[in-house]
Motif scaffolding. Sequence first.
Motif, mmCIF file in Angstrom:
data_model
loop_
_atom_site.group_PDB
_atom_site.id
_atom_site.type_symbol
_atom_site.label_atom_id
_atom_site.label_comp_id
_atom_site.label_asym_id
_atom_site.label_seq_id
_atom_site.Cartn_x
_atom_site.Cartn_y
_atom_site.Cartn_z
ATOM 1 N N TYR A 1 0.715 -1.375 -0.029
ATOM 2 C CA TYR A 1 0.008 0.011 0.143
ATOM 3 C C TYR A 1 0.899 1.351 0.026
ATOM 4 O O TYR A 1 0.376 1.923 -0.906
ATOM 5 C CB TYR A 1 -0.955 0.059 1.105
ATOM 6 N N PRO A 2 1.774 1.547 0.971
ATOM 7 C CA PRO A 2 2.254 2.943 0.996
ATOM 8 C C PRO A 2 2.956 3.493 -0.187
ATOM 9 O O PRO A 2 2.612 4.436 -0.751
ATOM 10 C CB PRO A 2 3.630 2.653 1.975
ATOM 11 N N PRO A 3 3.981 2.564 -1.321
ATOM 12 C CA PRO A 3 4.166 3.017 -2.410
ATOM 13 C C PRO A 3 3.021 3.582 -3.354
ATOM 14 O O PRO A 3 3.019 4.388 -4.037
ATOM 15 C CB PRO A 3 4.969 1.957 -3.072
ATOM 16 N N LEU A 4 2.096 2.434 -3.517
ATOM 17 C CA LEU A 4 0.902 2.892 -4.427
ATOM 18 C C LEU A 4 0.036 4.130 -4.008
ATOM 19 O O LEU A 4 -0.353 4.784 -4.692
ATOM 20 C CB LEU A 4 -0.013 1.603 -4.233
ATOM 21 N N ILE A 5 -0.087 4.189 -2.746
ATOM 22 C CA ILE A 5 -1.019 5.319 -2.115
ATOM 23 C C ILE A 5 -0.168 6.727 -2.386
ATOM 24 O O ILE A 5 -0.687 7.666 -2.984
ATOM 25 C CB ILE A 5 -1.369 5.232 -0.723
ATOM 26 N N LEU A 6 1.253 6.676 -2.156
ATOM 27 C CA LEU A 6 2.028 7.818 -2.430
ATOM 28 C C LEU A 6 2.301 8.101 -3.786
ATOM 29 O O LEU A 6 1.914 9.411 -4.278
ATOM 30 C CB LEU A 6 3.415 7.496 -1.788
ATOM 31 N N ASP B 1 -11.629 -3.262 3.404
ATOM 32 C CA ASP B 1 -12.805 -3.076 2.924
ATOM 33 C C ASP B 1 -13.994 -2.033 3.234
ATOM 34 O O ASP B 1 -14.470 -1.210 2.891
ATOM 35 C CB ASP B 1 -13.660 -4.342 2.366
ATOM 36 N N GLU B 2 -14.077 -2.119 4.636
ATOM 37 C CA GLU B 2 -14.867 -1.727 5.485
ATOM 38 C C GLU B 2 -14.398 0.020 5.702
ATOM 39 O O GLU B 2 -15.129 0.873 5.942
ATOM 40 C CB GLU B 2 -14.628 -2.015 7.031
ATOM 41 N N GLU B 3 -13.120 0.401 5.731
ATOM 42 C CA GLU B 3 -12.732 1.655 5.586
ATOM 43 C C GLU B 3 -12.845 2.377 4.130
ATOM 44 O O GLU B 3 -12.581 3.452 4.291
ATOM 45 C CB GLU B 3 -11.177 1.566 5.999
ATOM 46 N N GLY B 4 -13.146 1.495 3.170
ATOM 47 C CA GLY B 4 -13.227 2.124 1.949
ATOM 48 C C GLY B 4 -11.848 2.474 1.024
ATOM 49 O O GLY B 4 -11.791 3.439 0.493
ATOM 50 N N THR B 5 -10.922 1.611 1.681
ATOM 51 C CA THR B 5 -9.559 1.893 1.214
ATOM 52 C C THR B 5 -9.755 0.807 -0.231
ATOM 53 O O THR B 5 -10.167 -0.290 -0.474
ATOM 54 C CB THR B 5 -8.527 0.924 1.994
ATOM 55 N N ALA B 6 -9.005 1.330 -1.251
ATOM 56 C CA ALA B 6 -8.782 0.824 -2.618
ATOM 57 C C ALA B 6 -8.102 -0.323 -2.433
ATOM 58 O O ALA B 6 -7.250 -0.551 -1.575
ATOM 59 C CB ALA B 6 -8.295 1.890 -3.482
ATOM 60 N N CYS C 1 -8.329 7.178 1.819
ATOM 61 C CA CYS C 1 -6.962 7.916 1.250
ATOM 62 C C CYS C 1 -6.600 6.852 0.137
ATOM 63 O O CYS C 1 -6.606 5.623 0.823
ATOM 64 C CB CYS C 1 -6.140 8.250 2.325
ATOM 65 N N PRO C 2 -6.126 7.024 -1.005
ATOM 66 C CA PRO C 2 -5.974 8.396 -1.604
ATOM 67 C C PRO C 2 -6.975 9.011 -2.651
ATOM 68 O O PRO C 2 -6.864 9.744 -3.306
ATOM 69 C CB PRO C 2 -4.743 8.253 -2.361
ATOM 70 N N ILE C 3 -8.339 8.086 -2.546
ATOM 71 C CA ILE C 3 -9.219 8.404 -3.363
ATOM 72 C C ILE C 3 -9.941 9.711 -3.642
ATOM 73 O O ILE C 3 -9.840 10.237 -4.554
ATOM 74 C CB ILE C 3 -10.329 7.127 -3.250
#
Lengths: 193, 86
Positions: free
Chosen positions: A58-63, A129-134, B18-20
């Motif tokens: 996650y960290p690299p993809l989100i950044l 999934d609950e937190e709406g994270t991609a 985040c980050p959507i």
Amino acid sequence: MSTDTPDASASDGPSRSELQAQLDDLQEELNDLQSEVDDGGPKKMVIVATKGTLDMAYPPLILASTAAAFGWDVTVFHTFWALDVLHEEQSKDLKLSAVGNPSMPMPNAIAAMPFMDSMATKMMKRKLDEEGTATVEELIDMGLDQGVEFQACQMTIDLLDYDEDAFYDGVTVGVGAATALQDMADADIQLLV
Amino acid sequence: MSTEYTVTETLDVKGAGCPIPVVKTKQAIDDLAAEEVLEVVATDSGSMSDIPGWAETTAGVELLDQEETSEDGEDVYKHYVRKTEQ
């Protein structure tokens, strides 16, 4: 008489017009450098991703996708286990390790039991999934759509016997450490994850 | 903060983390014309800091206003972003 008294009539040393010419040259050089800084285009970020667990994907993809939203040029160089993140099938099946993770609410002896990794993975997927994270797949697609350059290290592709066709469409292969270093030298921000 | 603006488009990113919110905001702004205003409706509390951070770092956008409201017992965060240049 002191020897360092300015003396306009001194024959040795630069004349006023020579000094003026030097000053003009310096001013021109400064202007060039200034415009180079100003017109340097967008910021550039290079991330070297080395991990292939669900949490560390996650960290690299989100950044990367956030930086792309800033209008930056972004390259993520994936090496070793991070190749799984670019692998179309493997990326949907990344695992969380229960062992050696101090945040896990259980001792390592229990975490090492056979079903624990899959249980921890299931728990984290449910939480994400609950937190709406991609999902990892969504973040890769989002990144590609935004022009993020995802690179797969050729040396580790060969070392770990990956099939180049198994990566997401748009992933760059055939690149190595020298490419990554060259990109990093040109970048404003360099991160190793 | 100034409230002299008319919302052109609304982007609903409720439920997305985040980050959507930032990524979708950027994409929605790209589709607007200069001077148009985007309303972003989010439930991610981090967006209260992330959207200003994005707006400050990104050329051609200006954050006009932020609002914290409640809808059906859920915290909702609204952001108003103007596109300042094409």
